[in-house]
Scaffold this active site. Structure first.
Site, PDB file in Angstrom:
ATOM      1  N   GLY B 269      39.517  52.315  35.317  1.00 25.92           N
ATOM      2  CA  GLY B 269      40.683  52.429  36.178  1.00 25.92           C
ATOM      3  C   GLY B 269      40.404  52.031  37.615  1.00 25.92           C
ATOM      4  O   GLY B 269      39.576  51.151  37.893  1.00 25.92           O
ATOM      5  N   SER B 270      41.062  52.737  38.533  1.00 23.31           N
ATOM      6  CA  SER B 270      41.165  52.278  39.924  1.00 23.31           C
ATOM      7  C   SER B 270      39.836  52.154  40.675  1.00 23.31           C
ATOM      8  O   SER B 270      39.818  51.554  41.746  1.00 23.31           O
ATOM      9  CB  SER B 270      42.068  53.219  40.694  1.00 23.31           C
ATOM     10  OG  SER B 270      43.319  53.274  40.073  1.00 23.31           O
TER      11      SER B 270
END
Lengths: 170, 562
Positions: B269-270
């Site tokens: 993810g981020s």
């Protein structure tokens, strides 16, 4: 008829033989002792090895943490408790003299100065590294500890350590 | 008469010559012995002493397998001498009676089992490997004929589960099966000097304790953590949970044996926005003053790219990072192009296994071909699965001035040169430090819970939905946080990853990284930093503020830029 030279030769040969026997027995005895010592050393090293493993086992951090919590009055180190030398205040000076006294005559001044307590140089300080995770509960930055000057010199200690100790052979 | 005299004379003559020759031979022999004696006794003294000293010198006892120790020298694995019990069934006179007696000492065997073994028609049968000293003594006392002991060595892990996934374990014949035990099997098997790892047991303990508490709090199915030296790539702590006791490794299930840090690959993810931003800034396609329109979600084919913390406006480059905007990141990646992205990630080692010294290494999963949609999703860490180990080593390169070091579990000696591969410029690395600090420091950042006062933590959150059977599950998250400290001159990178945490009341139902992984990073750093020799500083000191100052270049007046 035995000539004196022959006699002397025989005596020499006999004593050389005797000496040889003695030396060889001595050597055998020493060999035995050496073997015994070597075996004892190996045995000791094996116990040290086992003890090292046990020491490591007993030093499991989780176990130490549990024991410390149970028996010691320690809490985790707070960030504010860590200080540097630079952050320490300077040591307070002895009381300074008043203006009046400065005008007093030289003799009294000198006497007074001589009467002041003599300042010793700072005792050597050791910075205790924040190696352990905890520090004692009183909320002071108790991370500098003054080491008392050792009464024995390093030489004394070394002499003690190097002194041969009697070795027992089993 | 004369002839007789002559003959006598000749005989005497001959006898004398013989005597003379005999005497000469003896004299020569004695002379040789004498000379040799003088040589040994008077001239060779020095060599003799040396010869004596070199004789039968007792060295360190040598075990069959070398020890493994941590960077402080604390013992992590060693061999202990044990006795193993075997029998020659042909010599056991009364198997039934012997079995009964033995069963009293070895409760794990039934008498029937032992009877079967002891009455076998063989000359050798193992009864039990690695007895305890007490068992050995008891069995000796039973005095059963036909039984005997064999001296064996057993691998022992004094710290048990604490370093299980790093050190690994060995099989019954002490052959390395997993972890360092396997990758250094040949070296260790020779005995000799202990193998020193880069792990610090104290930091390892702190990481494992904090991680396992958080896993329990958020009912996660597992997790992992990593502390790595940003300047050398040395791994100081590495934990994968659940774990197992290597002293009884065969009882552990597959999940406990699974190394989530190096073998597990996840869409993280981020946290990938770190690399997306670094790529964009380093290539010069944009600058800190640049920005992208994040006012609307992006729709590509059947996908929609949304923002979790939606601002729905034009966002500057620092804002995209701080708000963790997917839309902004995707546009930034599109601007850079798929080829540049692929090359950059490849340079950072994201497309291959890492070179850490563990046999358990996960191969990253990435799209082939690398489509436009992949470029967009990879910008915020979806569509590419890597191990947390990859993440830690690449992040270290982002903040340490731009040099990539291979992660290593072996302690580096201070004299070894530190070789690194330049992946970004010093200036870009400086910008990345400021951006990562912003995430933790700014009230609008997602990583505020990672702050550890005094240690100037910076970092990035990453919350990703897990793919199960090709579909993303909204309820199954992988929440991770990658932190660096101290941000002004990073020394260590900390990665914490939680596998499927569930939201709780205290986190307002959130299971995102800011609530689950970030607090672990904070607690690990505040406890471990003093042990790692990082001194706390005043975070408001002007030189620190100056080193990490960053203008948001926001186009919204209400957002307070600092």
């Amino acid at each position: 008829m035995i000539r004196p030279t022959t006699l002397a030769m025989l005596l020499l040969a006999a004593s050389a033989g005797g000496l040889l026997f003695r030396v060889s027995f001595e050597v055998a005895e020493l060999e035995d002792r050496l073997g015994g010592l070597n075996r004892a050393i190996v045995k000791e090293q094996e116990s040290i090895h086992v003890l090292r493993a046990e020491w490591s086992y007993l030093n499991q951090p989780s176990q130490l943490a549990a024991l410390a919590e149970r028996y010691l009055d320690l809490v985790p180190l707070a960030t504010e408790q860590i200080q540097t030398f630079a952050a320490l205040p300077l040591r307070p000076l002895p009381e300074t003299l008043d203006d009046d006294e400065i005008t007093a005559d030289a003799a009294t001044l000198l006497a007074e100065v001589k009467g002041l307590p003599k300042l010793k140089p700072l005792a050597p300080r050791r910075h205790v590294r924040a190696r352990q995770e905890t520090v004692s509960r009183p909320e002071v930055a108790a991370i500098f500890v003054t080491q008392p000057a050792p009464s024995r010199t390093l030489g004394d200690v070394l002499n003690d350590v190097m002194k041969p100790s009697p070795v027992r052979v089993e | 008469m004369v002839a007789q005299d002559d003959e006598r004379q000749a005989t005497l003559e001959r006898a004398r010559t013989r005597l003379l020759i005999g005497g000469a031979v003896f004299t020569a022999c004695f002379l040789a012995v004498g000379l040799r004696l003088a040589d040994l006794g008077l001239l060779r003294q020095e060599q003799d002493v040396r010869a004596l000293q070199s004789r039968e010198v007792v060295g360190q006892i040598k075990t069959q397998r070398a020890d493994i120790v941590d960077r402080q020298g604390e013992l992590l694995a060693t061999n202990l001498v044990t006795a193993s019990l075997f029998a020659n069934p042909r010599r056991v006179p009364d198997p039934a009676a012997a079995a009964l007696k033995l069963a009293s000492v070895l409760p794990e065997f039934s008498a029937a089992e032992l009877t079967a073994k002891l009455s076998a028609d063989r000359a050798f049968v193992w009864l039990k490997r690695n007895l305890t000293p007490r068992q050995q003594f008891e069995i000796n006392r039973l005095g059963i004929p036909g039984l005997d002991f064999e001296r064996e060595e057993q691998r022992v892990y004094p710290h048990g589960a604490l370093t299980a996934h790093v050190v690994g374990f060995t099989g019954i014949d002490n052959e390395g099966l997993v972890g360092i035990e396997k990758s250094f099997d040949a070296t260790l098997a020779g005995g000799g000097e202990a193998l020193q790892l880069s792990l610090d047991l104290r930091v390892q303990y702190i990481l494992r304790k904090e991680l396992s508490e958080q896993i329990e709090r958020f009912s996660a199915i597992g997790g992992g953590g990593l502390v790595i030296d940003a300047d050398t790539g040395e791994i100081v702590a590495m934990v994968s949970l659940p774990d197992f006791d290597p002293n009884s490794a065969n009882e552990a299930d597959d999940d406990a044996r699974f190394n989530r840090i190096s073998l597990g690959v996840y869409e993280l993810g981020s946290v990938f926005k770190i690399f997306n931003h670094a790529m964009a800034l380093d290539s010069g396609i944009t600058s800190m003053k640049g920005g992208y329109d994040a006012s609307k979600p992006i729709r590509v084919a059947r996908f929609t790219i949304n923002d979790f913390h939606g601002e729905n406006r034009w966002l500057s480059v620092p804002e995209i990072f701080m708000y963790s905007s997917n839309v902004g990141s995707a546009k930034m990646a599109l601007h850079a192009g798929g080829e540049m992205q692929r090359d950059f990630l490849s340079d950072l080692g994201f497309l291959e296994r890492t070179s850490v010294e563990l046999p358990e290494q996960g191969k990253p999963i990435y799209p082939a071909p690398w489509r436009e949609i992949s470029t967009m999703t990879i910008s915020y860490g979806h569509g590419i699965a890597v191990s947390p180990m990859h993440l830690a080593s690449a992040t270290a390169a982002m903040v340490n001035g731009g040099l990539l070091h291979s992660p290593t579990l072996i302690k580096r000696s201070p004299s070894d040169p530190v070789l690194g591969k330049r992946v970004i410029s010093r200036d870009t690395s400086d910008s990345m430090r400021r951006l990562m600090r912003l995430v933790v420091e700014n009230e609008n950042g997602t990583g505020g819970n990672a702050a550890a006062p005094g240690y100037v933590v910076g970092g990035k959150t990453g919350t990703a939905e897990k793919q199960v059977d090709g579909r993303y599950k909204t309820k199954a998250l992988v929440s991770s946080f990658v932190g660096v400290f101290p941000s002004q001159a990073p020394r260590y990178v900390v990665v914490v990853m939680l596998d499927e945490p569930k939201g709780i009341k205290e986190s307002y139902g959130y299971a995102t990284a800011g609530w689950t992984a970030a607090p672990v990073v904070s607690r690990v750093i505040s406890q471990a930093a003093p042990l790692l020799g990082v001194a706390p500083v005043d975070e408001d000191a002007p030189e620190i503020q100056r080193a990490l100052a960053l203008s948001l270049y926001s186009r919204v007046r209400t957002v307070a830029a600092n």
